[in-house]
Design an enzyme around this catalytic site. Structure first.
Site, PDB file in Angstrom:
ATOM      1  N   VAL A  21      30.106  50.641  32.228  1.00 11.01           N
ATOM      2  CA  VAL A  21      30.473  50.378  33.416  1.00 11.01           C
ATOM      3  C   VAL A  21      30.493  48.332  33.780  1.00 11.01           C
ATOM      4  O   VAL A  21      28.837  48.347  33.956  1.00 11.01           O
ATOM      5  CB  VAL A  21      29.692  50.966  34.626  1.00 11.01           C
ATOM      6  N   ILE A  45      26.069  55.823  36.705  1.00 15.47           N
ATOM      7  CA  ILE A  45      25.818  54.514  36.206  1.00 15.47           C
ATOM      8  C   ILE A  45      26.758  53.382  36.631  1.00 15.47           C
ATOM      9  O   ILE A  45      26.661  51.881  36.475  1.00 15.47           O
ATOM     10  CB  ILE A  45      26.583  54.284  34.780  1.00 15.47           C
ATOM     11  N   ALA A  66      26.438  45.271  35.238  1.00  5.94           N
ATOM     12  CA  ALA A  66      26.847  46.279  34.957  1.00  5.94           C
ATOM     13  C   ALA A  66      25.446  46.903  34.269  1.00  5.94           C
ATOM     14  O   ALA A  66      24.845  47.137  34.602  1.00  5.94           O
ATOM     15  CB  ALA A  66      27.386  45.306  32.760  1.00  5.94           C
ATOM     16  N   LYS A  67      26.210  48.503  33.637  1.00  5.10           N
ATOM     17  CA  LYS A  67      25.339  49.184  33.487  1.00  5.10           C
ATOM     18  C   LYS A  67      25.809  50.239  31.763  1.00  5.10           C
ATOM     19  O   LYS A  67      26.312  50.415  32.116  1.00  5.10           O
ATOM     20  CB  LYS A  67      24.710  50.236  34.586  1.00  5.10           C
ATOM     21  N   VAL A  68      24.295  50.476  31.130  1.00 10.29           N
ATOM     22  CA  VAL A  68      24.792  51.666  29.906  1.00 10.29           C
ATOM     23  C   VAL A  68      23.968  52.480  30.413  1.00 10.29           C
ATOM     24  O   VAL A  68      23.104  53.071  30.540  1.00 10.29           O
ATOM     25  CB  VAL A  68      24.931  50.467  29.294  1.00 10.29           C
TER      26      VAL A  68
END
Length: 383
Positions: A21, A45, A66-68
């Site tokens: 995201v 996320i 952001a994030k994974v």
């Protein structure tokens, strides 16, 4: 507000499921950590990516969040295989707009290996985009990407930022850190890092807990004792400590402390235990450690809460200041301290007037800064 970009990918060959995201793209970039867990979800996320945007914006850093998420066991034999699979799937994003870092289950070495698997140095991306915007980003002589992504550098920034926020808050509420008794819930990377800094300031760490046990000693724990605890992964071994009181971890909130630092799980403070908290200052080192119901109870008791996205933003702030050109490598700690202290002072000064909670003020400040940065970015694009 909908995320700028989100995707779920699955690699059948390696049985790797990935959630990505990008909450917001700003200045052509977004940054966030990778989380590996068997139970991570897209909803997790999405929430954490938005939190990264808030961390950056509340500190006035023009960088998107952001994030994974990678579904898997971070201790499993297939970890490296899954990381390489993620690298293949996300290669185009990593080379154009997404900067990744460590998070739960992922080390700085893991991040480095992902970039190596796609033969890419992320500093190249930062330098390229900033040059297009008229800025110069340079690592000092003798420093490289290994230094910027090193666990030592990023972990110290995290603890450093937390300590700066705590010192500023203590000053504003007339709490003497040298006389303060502190309780730490969780003794992982963040907990152990802040413990060392607190001892340097003269605070007494009287209480430490893991997921199951809590140990208490009124006279506090020494640095050698806490180092032993760290060597055991933050897991309390009662037989290694003398003259301590051992209670269930849930009882940490009721012990006599001045500062409580939840640094492990979400929702550690909830409606059933909030009324028992003795500490006058709660420092949210973990993400989402306090439920909405608990926060109202604490505020009615006139407890001061430092919101998570403000106090645990040390790494994000330092990294963001570097890659947006607002600080150089030599001056990043001073710049990070100034940014965090100024933000905490603004938030608490407004909140202590009694009309808004620290979290409400912080959210308003983040929204205001974000709009200002978006306006500035549009003006640059139209020139």
């Amino acid at each position: 507000m909908n995320p700028y970009y989100e995707v779920e990918w699955y690699d059948k060959e390696t049985n790797t499921r990935v959630f990505i995201v990008i909450d917001q793209l700003m200045g052509g970039l977004a940054a966030g950590g990778i989380r590996m867990s068997p139970t991570v979800t897209m909803e997790d996320i999405r929430t954490l990516a938005h939190l990264m945007t808030k961390k950056n914006s509340v500190m006035g850093i023009p960088l998107g969040g952001a994030k994974v998420g990678i579904v898997g066991d971070p201790g499993g034999a297939d970890k490296e295989e899954k990381l390489r699979a993620f690298g293949r799937m996300a290669e185009s994003l990593l080379k154009t707009k997404l900067l990744i870092g460590e998070d739960m289950g992922i080390s700085s070495q893991n991040v480095k290996s992902i970039y190596e698997s796609i033969s890419f140095n992320p500093i190249e991306l930062v330098v390229q985009i900033r040059q297009q915007q008229g800025f110069q980003i340079q690592m000092p002589e003798g420093k490289n990407i290994d230094d910027l992504l090193s666990e030592t550098f990023m972990d110290y920034l995290a603890g450093f930022g937390l300590m700066e926020a705590m010192e500023e808050a203590a000053h504003l509420i007339n709490l003497d850190l040298e006389q303060a008794q502190v309780g730490l819930q969780g003794f992982g990377t963040v907990g152990s890092g802040i413990a060392m800094l607190l001892l340097e300031k003269g605070s007494t760490i009287t209480t430490v807990s893991d997921a199951h046990r809590c140990m208490y000693r009124q006279t506090g724990f020494s640095l050698p004792e806490l180092q032993v605890l760290k060597e055991h992964g933050g897991i309390i071994q009662p037989e290694l400590f003398k003259n301590v009181k051992i209670v269930p971890s849930s009882e940490i909130v009721a012990l006599p402390i001045d500062i409580f630092i939840p640094a492990s799980i979400s929702h550690a403070i909830h409606k059933d235990n909030a009324d028992k908290i003795t500490a006058s200052l709660i420092v949210e080192a973990a993400n989402f450690p306090t439920t909405n119901e608990a926060e109202q109870i604490l505020l009615e008791k006139r407890k001061v809460i430092l919101p998570d996205f403000v106090v645990n933003a040390g790494s994000a702030t330092g990294f963001g200041l570097l890659i947006t050109g607002q600080a150089d490598y030599q001056g990043v700690f001073q710049a990070t301290a100034q940014r965090i202290r100024g933000t905490v002072k603004t938030i608490l000064t407004e909140s202590l007037k009694g009309e808004k909670t620290p979290r409400e003020v912080a959210n308003e400040l983040a929204s205001y800064n974000l709009k200002e940065m978006e306006t500035s970015e549009r003006q640059v694009e139209t020139k």
